[in-house]
Design a protein around this motif. Structure first.
Motif, PDB file in Angstrom:
ATOM      1  N   ALA A  68       0.814  -1.209   0.000  1.00 47.49           N
ATOM      2  CA  ALA A  68       0.000   0.000   0.000  1.00 47.49           C
ATOM      3  C   ALA A  68       0.851   1.263   0.000  1.00 47.49           C
ATOM      4  CB  ALA A  68      -0.916   0.008   1.220  1.00 47.49           C
ATOM      5  N   ALA A  69       0.381   2.240  -0.741  1.00 45.72           N
ATOM      6  CA  ALA A  69       1.097   3.521  -0.829  1.00 45.72           C
ATOM      7  C   ALA A  69       1.022   4.283   0.486  1.00 45.72           C
ATOM      8  CB  ALA A  69       0.503   4.351  -1.963  1.00 45.72           C
ATOM      9  N   ASP A  70       0.009   4.004   1.303  1.00 47.70           N
ATOM     10  CA  ASP A  70      -0.206   4.805   2.514  1.00 47.70           C
ATOM     11  C   ASP A  70       0.366   4.149   3.777  1.00 47.70           C
ATOM     12  OD1 ASP A  70      -1.907   2.663   2.905  1.00 47.70           O
ATOM     13  OD2 ASP A  70      -3.751   3.807   2.612  1.00 47.70           O
ATOM     14  N   GLU A  71       1.247   3.159   3.595  1.00 48.78           N
ATOM     15  CA  GLU A  71       1.675   2.359   4.735  1.00 48.78           C
ATOM     16  C   GLU A  71       2.854   2.994   5.484  1.00 48.78           C
ATOM     17  OE1 GLU A  71       1.472  -2.128   4.464  1.00 48.78           O
ATOM     18  OE2 GLU A  71       3.597  -1.759   4.150  1.00 48.78           O
ATOM     19  N   ILE A  72       2.805   2.941   6.819  1.00 47.68           N
ATOM     20  CA  ILE A  72       3.936   3.388   7.646  1.00 47.68           C
ATOM     21  C   ILE A  72       4.977   2.273   7.706  1.00 47.68           C
ATOM     22  CG2 ILE A  72       4.653   4.038   9.990  1.00 47.68           C
ATOM     23  CD1 ILE A  72       1.722   5.154  10.304  1.00 47.68           C
ATOM     24  N   ALA A  73       4.525   1.051   7.969  1.00 46.70           N
ATOM     25  CA  ALA A  73       5.413  -0.116   7.950  1.00 46.70           C
ATOM     26  C   ALA A  73       4.564  -1.351   7.664  1.00 46.70           C
ATOM     27  CB  ALA A  73       6.124  -0.263   9.288  1.00 46.70           C
ATOM     28  N   ASP A  74       5.218  -2.381   7.139  1.00 46.81           N
ATOM     29  CA  ASP A  74       4.541  -3.640   6.829  1.00 46.81           C
ATOM     30  C   ASP A  74       4.072  -4.296   8.143  1.00 46.81           C
ATOM     31  OD1 ASP A  74       3.834  -6.226   6.054  1.00 46.81           O
ATOM     32  OD2 ASP A  74       5.428  -6.354   4.548  1.00 46.81           O
ATOM     33  N   PRO A  75       2.787  -4.575   8.282  1.00 40.97           N
ATOM     34  CA  PRO A  75       2.300  -5.182   9.528  1.00 40.97           C
ATOM     35  C   PRO A  75       2.598  -6.679   9.642  1.00 40.97           C
ATOM     36  CG  PRO A  75       0.482  -4.902   7.989  1.00 40.97           C
ATOM     37  CD  PRO A  75       1.695  -4.270   7.344  1.00 40.97           C
ATOM     38  N   ARG A  76       3.056  -7.316   8.576  1.00 49.36           N
ATOM     39  CA  ARG A  76       3.193  -8.776   8.611  1.00 49.36           C
ATOM     40  C   ARG A  76       4.320  -9.284   9.514  1.00 49.36           C
ATOM     41  NH1 ARG A  76       3.678 -10.277   2.683  1.00 49.36           N
ATOM     42  NH2 ARG A  76       4.859  -8.341   2.775  1.00 49.36           N
ATOM     43  N   PRO A  77       5.485  -8.613   9.575  1.00 52.81           N
ATOM     44  CA  PRO A  77       6.496  -9.140  10.510  1.00 52.81           C
ATOM     45  C   PRO A  77       5.982  -9.214  11.941  1.00 52.81           C
ATOM     46  CG  PRO A  77       7.519  -7.608   8.981  1.00 52.81           C
ATOM     47  CD  PRO A  77       6.030  -7.533   8.739  1.00 52.81           C
ATOM     48  N   VAL A  78       5.295  -8.187  12.390  1.00 56.21           N
ATOM     49  CA  VAL A  78       4.811  -8.229  13.776  1.00 56.21           C
ATOM     50  C   VAL A  78       3.658  -9.224  13.901  1.00 56.21           C
ATOM     51  CG1 VAL A  78       3.133  -6.331  13.727  1.00 56.21           C
ATOM     52  CG2 VAL A  78       4.384  -6.819  15.820  1.00 56.21           C
ATOM     53  N   ALA A  79       2.873  -9.373  12.833  1.00 57.45           N
ATOM     54  CA  ALA A  79       1.803 -10.384  12.864  1.00 57.45           C
ATOM     55  C   ALA A  79       2.412 -11.780  12.981  1.00 57.45           C
ATOM     56  CB  ALA A  79       0.931 -10.273  11.613  1.00 57.45           C
ATOM     57  N   GLU A  80       3.525 -12.010  12.267  1.00 63.33           N
ATOM     58  CA  GLU A  80       4.206 -13.308  12.348  1.00 63.33           C
ATOM     59  C   GLU A  80       4.819 -13.508  13.740  1.00 63.33           C
ATOM     60  OE1 GLU A  80       4.349 -16.008  10.643  1.00 63.33           O
ATOM     61  OE2 GLU A  80       5.926 -16.965  11.819  1.00 63.33           O
ATOM     62  N   LEU A  81       5.375 -12.450  14.294  1.00 59.98           N
ATOM     63  CA  LEU A  81       5.915 -12.535  15.654  1.00 59.98           C
ATOM     64  C   LEU A  81       4.795 -12.927  16.632  1.00 59.98           C
ATOM     65  CD1 LEU A  81       8.483 -11.879  17.450  1.00 59.98           C
ATOM     66  CD2 LEU A  81       7.430  -9.647  17.838  1.00 59.98           C
ATOM     67  N   LEU A  82       3.642 -12.300  16.486  1.00 63.81           N
ATOM     68  CA  LEU A  82       2.498 -12.612  17.351  1.00 63.81           C
ATOM     69  C   LEU A  82       2.020 -14.048  17.129  1.00 63.81           C
ATOM     70  CD1 LEU A  82       0.510  -9.283  16.906  1.00 63.81           C
ATOM     71  CD2 LEU A  82       1.325 -10.164  19.100  1.00 63.81           C
ATOM     72  N   ARG A  83       2.067 -14.487  15.873  1.00 68.95           N
ATOM     73  CA  ARG A  83       1.650 -15.857  15.581  1.00 68.95           C
ATOM     74  C   ARG A  83       2.546 -16.850  16.328  1.00 68.95           C
ATOM     75  NH1 ARG A  83       2.595 -20.287  12.622  1.00 68.95           N
ATOM     76  NH2 ARG A  83       4.551 -19.505  11.786  1.00 68.95           N
ATOM     77  N   GLN A  84       3.853 -16.610  16.265  1.00 69.21           N
ATOM     78  CA  GLN A  84       4.773 -17.540  16.917  1.00 69.21           C
ATOM     79  C   GLN A  84       4.633 -17.493  18.439  1.00 69.21           C
ATOM     80  OE1 GLN A  84       8.738 -17.812  15.434  1.00 69.21           O
ATOM     81  NE2 GLN A  84       8.159 -17.195  13.370  1.00 69.21           N
ATOM     82  N   TRP A  85       4.448 -16.281  18.949  1.00 66.09           N
ATOM     83  CA  TRP A  85       4.303 -16.108  20.397  1.00 66.09           C
ATOM     84  C   TRP A  85       3.005 -16.777  20.893  1.00 66.09           C
ATOM     85  CZ3 TRP A  85       0.117 -12.994  21.990  1.00 66.09           C
ATOM     86  CH2 TRP A  85       0.030 -12.773  23.372  1.00 66.09           C
ATOM     87  N   SER A  86       1.929 -16.649  20.113  1.00 65.32           N
ATOM     88  CA  SER A  86       0.624 -17.128  20.592  1.00 65.32           C
ATOM     89  C   SER A  86       0.405 -18.617  20.322  1.00 65.32           C
ATOM     90  CB  SER A  86      -0.502 -16.318  19.949  1.00 65.32           C
ATOM     91  OG  SER A  86      -0.507 -16.481  18.543  1.00 65.32           O
ATOM     92  N   THR A  87       1.148 -19.180  19.353  1.00 66.35           N
ATOM     93  CA  THR A  87       0.922 -20.577  19.010  1.00 66.35           C
ATOM     94  C   THR A  87       1.371 -21.467  20.163  1.00 66.35           C
ATOM     95  OG1 THR A  87       1.244 -20.103  16.675  1.00 66.35           O
ATOM     96  CG2 THR A  87       1.433 -22.402  17.337  1.00 66.35           C
ATOM     97  N   ASP A  88       0.419 -22.213  20.692  1.00 62.16           N
ATOM     98  CA  ASP A  88       0.703 -23.138  21.788  1.00 62.16           C
ATOM     99  C   ASP A  88       1.262 -22.418  23.021  1.00 62.16           C
ATOM    100  OD1 ASP A  88       0.132 -25.790  22.263  1.00 62.16           O
ATOM    101  OD2 ASP A  88       2.205 -26.453  22.071  1.00 62.16           O
ATOM    102  N   HIS A  89       0.978 -21.136  23.153  1.00 61.32           N
ATOM    103  CA  HIS A  89       1.399 -20.399  24.353  1.00 61.32           C
ATOM    104  C   HIS A  89       0.793 -21.098  25.574  1.00 61.32           C
ATOM    105  CE1 HIS A  89       2.019 -17.348  27.339  1.00 61.32           C
ATOM    106  NE2 HIS A  89       2.536 -16.491  26.483  1.00 61.32           N
ATOM    107  N   PRO A  90       1.631 -21.581  26.502  1.00 58.25           N
ATOM    108  CA  PRO A  90       1.103 -22.444  27.562  1.00 58.25           C
ATOM    109  C   PRO A  90       0.084 -21.757  28.465  1.00 58.25           C
ATOM    110  CG  PRO A  90       3.407 -21.869  27.973  1.00 58.25           C
ATOM    111  CD  PRO A  90       3.082 -21.397  26.593  1.00 58.25           C
ATOM    112  N   GLU A  91       0.198 -20.440  28.612  1.00 62.51           N
ATOM    113  CA  GLU A  91      -0.721 -19.732  29.502  1.00 62.51           C
ATOM    114  C   GLU A  91      -2.063 -19.456  28.822  1.00 62.51           C
ATOM    115  OE1 GLU A  91       1.246 -16.329  31.276  1.00 62.51           O
ATOM    116  OE2 GLU A  91      -0.650 -15.471  31.907  1.00 62.51           O
ATOM    117  N   PHE A  92      -2.075 -19.513  27.490  1.00 66.37           N
ATOM    118  CA  PHE A  92      -3.248 -19.018  26.760  1.00 66.37           C
ATOM    119  C   PHE A  92      -3.933 -20.087  25.906  1.00 66.37           C
ATOM    120  CE2 PHE A  92      -0.628 -14.875  26.851  1.00 66.37           C
ATOM    121  CZ  PHE A  92      -1.089 -14.567  28.129  1.00 66.37           C
TER     122      PHE A  92
END
Lengths: 99, 556
Positions: free
Chosen positions: B135-159
């Motif tokens: 997108a032309a209007d983007e500040i930064a690509d949201p996918r790296p942080v989305a992937e970080l969240l995916r890895q953090w949340s996958t099988d997160h023992p507390e959640f």
């Protein structure tokens, strides 16, 4: 005076296929609502529900569904049960395609 | 695009092995349904009205061509030759056999995909702007942080056993295309004094108690992000109402306790979570980021595009509606409508999936996106290739020029598939699209979002539709309530109910009357339906619905 008992059938989803099944009078699961056992007595319906619910290796989510007696067997009284016995309306898939 | 590490691949393979054994034990009778259900839900397997349904995660809506081809293969091999793209950027298969699901999951693992945490009371698939990285209007690509969240949340023992499901969305652009305000937690990438950080919203959600998310923190730095998000989920995990599933979502927790109290508790918890993070998350983020590096954009002339645009009215019409501005010169974001008039919104056949995969491989830097609006995106295409791309799409029923218009309808599966639904949604969407195609006024109407849900759980986002339609069961009859004025963008707003509902045969004429009222009331063609509604309010629309041509209510 107690309310009149709405006739029922036993229905569930098949364990492997997940499709809609009904219990017939011979204790077999059938894919056709019209072949299901029409339960007109409340006590008998409850007994049949208990029996069917124990068949957990064959059926999932066993419940009693309201029906009415029709010319060719039980007929649904609610549109949800009508969709369940037919299949989706956007594609010719499910039960309607298997007849 | 992100590539699985050995850890990821082993994790998915192990989970698939476990689930294969669980399915076998269910089939041989060693597990009852009560025992099996939580296990199958953790792996995305639902039992619906007519069959099982497998919901496969498409993390932040990003796919490569090999993955799309595999989705097509799975549709043909184990399903009925099609898949359904959903409002959470997932794909659903409506007809798998229980005994085939382990093989389907193995086939997904071959292309680094899975169905983990697409159901259950867990952190679900993290969604993102479908124009991410383009997108032309983007500040930064949201996918790296989305992937970080995916890895953090996958099988997160507390959640793994949260009070209820928890949905996260990320946008990297101030123009919100990811409906972030309707999520349990949303991250909006912001820039402050040259530093990239995140505005964090919590407590948004649709469903039976719709709420717009509230900003709990207007700037969280990258290094504080995971500990902060963990603090939020952790606070809710303790406070969330496990006694009542209708009050268990974080939106109710925030509503009952108040934002200030929640914020204070999160800040307090953050002290602990922050201390427990050792920086591994930041190191991981640095390895994720380069995997989303922009492709090498070509510098070519766009004269082929201009020639086709001038010469071919069908191409021009498609280009006008389905293209969006790309950040690279000469490039465009091409949106493929999976909403051909009269067809099921979001459904693509295996053949169509392959066509889209081939186009992405040949012309689109091997990237595809799934939008929450149930369309497919080619995020990076050079304009000079668009005439050829359009011709191929057209040959396979994929060139419908209706993005953002009245027939680009979001619809949940409704009672055609869903066990929770109270009425059908798909045929209502099909009929509205068909009707306005017949009237040939779609272009004249312009931007208008119709969103349809088949029950109050609001998977079809009806609350944020400019026209929202909610299907209910009223005394054994399918009845449709209308809301107006909903907005799914950064100006998120919930629609207001017009009044009594309409029967299945009355709903399309009712929508037609609303559109007639809009066309009469608007100041000029540049004023959208939503703008007109905001200016004139409910009365003219209400009059059109309930006072005009009552005979036509029963028409059709």
């Amino acid at each position: 005076m107690s309310r009149a008992f709405t006739p029922k059938v036993i229905t569930a989803n098949a364990l492997i296929e997940g499709d809609v099944i009904y219990l017939d009078a011979r204790d077999n699961w059938t894919r056709e609502l019209s072949r299901a056992e029409l339960l007109t007595d409340e006590a008998h319906a409850q007994l049949r529900l208990v029996e069917a619910s124990q068949r957990h290796a064959e059926a999932v989510g066993v419940y009693l569904a309201d029906v009415k007696a029709g010319d060719t067997g039980p007929e649904p009284t609610h549109f949800r049960e009508d969709f369940r016995r037919t299949g989706p309306s956007n594609y010719f898939h499910g039960k309607q395609a298997e007849r | 695009m992100y590539s699985y590490s050995d850890f990821d691949a082993d994790f998915v393979a192990n989970r698939n092995r476990q689930f294969r054994a669980q399915v076998a034990r269910r089939i041989d009778g060693s597990l009852t349904e009560d025992e099996f259900k939580p296990l199958r839900l953790m792996n995305g397997l639902y039992l619906q009205l007519h069959a099982y349904m497998l919901r496969v995660a498409i993390p932040y809506g990003t796919l490569n061509s090999a993955q799309m081809r595999q989705l097509a293969y799975i549709a043909e091999r184990w399903d009925k030759g099609y898949g359904h793209f959903t409002t959470r950027q997932n794909i659903q298969y409506n007809w798998p056999l229980l005994s085939d699901v382990p093989d389907m999951l193995d086939a997904l693992a071959e292309v680094e995909m899975h169905a983990i945490q697409t159901s259950g009371n867990t952190i679900r698939n993290v969604t993102a702007d479908h124009f991410a990285g383009a997108a032309a209007d983007e500040i930064a690509d949201p996918r790296p942080v989305a992937e970080l969240l995916r890895q953090w949340s996958t099988d997160h023992p507390e959640f793994q056993f949260l009070p209820r499901k928890f949905k996260i969305a990320v946008t990297g652009s101030p123009n919100d295309r990811a409906v972030t305000a309707a999520h349990d937690l949303a991250l909006r990438i912001v820039e402050r004094d040259g530093e990239i950080g995140y505005a964090v919203l919590i407590g948004g959600g649709l469903g039976r108690t719709p709420m717009i998310g509230k900003i709990v923190n207007d700037f969280v730095s990258q290094e504080d992000l995971l500990p902060y998000v963990e603090a939020v989920v952790s606070v809710w995990n303790l406070l969330g109402r496990r006694d009542n599933k209708y009050k268990a979502r974080i939106k109710i927790t925030v509503h009952e306790h108040g934002l200030e109290e929640i914020r204070a508790l999160v800040d307090q918890r953050f002290e602990e979570t922050k201390a427990a993070f050792n920086g591994a998350d930041l190191a991981l983020f640095e390895t994720i980021k380069p995997q989303f590096a922009a492709p090498d954009f070509a510098k070519r002339t766009v004269s082929d595009f201009e020639r086709a645009y001038d010469a071919d009215p069908v191409f021009r019409s498609w280009a006008d509606t389905n293209l969006a501005e790309h950040r690279a010169e000469g490039y465009a974001i091409a949106q493929i409508s999976i909403k051909a008039h009269g067809q099921t919104p979001g459904d693509a056949t295996a053949e169509q999936m392959r066509v889209m995969a081939d186009i992405a491989a040949e012309f689109g830097h091997d990237e595809l996106r799934i939008s929450h609006e149930q369309n497919v995106i080619l995020p990076h295409v050079h304009k000079s290739d668009l005439p050829e791309i359009h011709a191929r799409l057209k040959a396979h029923g994929l060139a419908t020029a209706n993005i953002g218009m009245i027939s680009d309808i979001i619809a949940c599966p409704g009672m055609d598939y869903c066990a929770l639904a109270t009425a059908r949604s798909i045929p209502v969407a099909e009929k509205i699209a068909t009707r306005f195609d017949e009237l040939k006024i779609e272009k004249d109407i312009g931007d208008l979002k119709i969103k349809i849900s088949g029950c109050i759980n609001a998977c079809g986002h009806h609350h944020v539709g400019n026209i929202g339609i909610l299907g209910l069961d009223r005394a054994g009859v399918e009845t449709y309530q209308i809301t107006l004025g909903g907005d799914h963008t950064e100006n998120a707003a919930l629609g207001q109910r017009t009044g009594p509902g309409f029967g299945y045969d009355e709903i399309v004429p009712a929508v037609e009357r609303l559109v007639e009222a809009y066309l009469e009331e608007r100041e000029d063609a540049s004023e959208t339906f939503l703008e007109t509604y905001r200016r004139v309010g409910m009365p003219p629309f209400k009059a059109a619905l309930y006072e005009r041509d009552p005979a036509r209510v029963a028409a059709e």
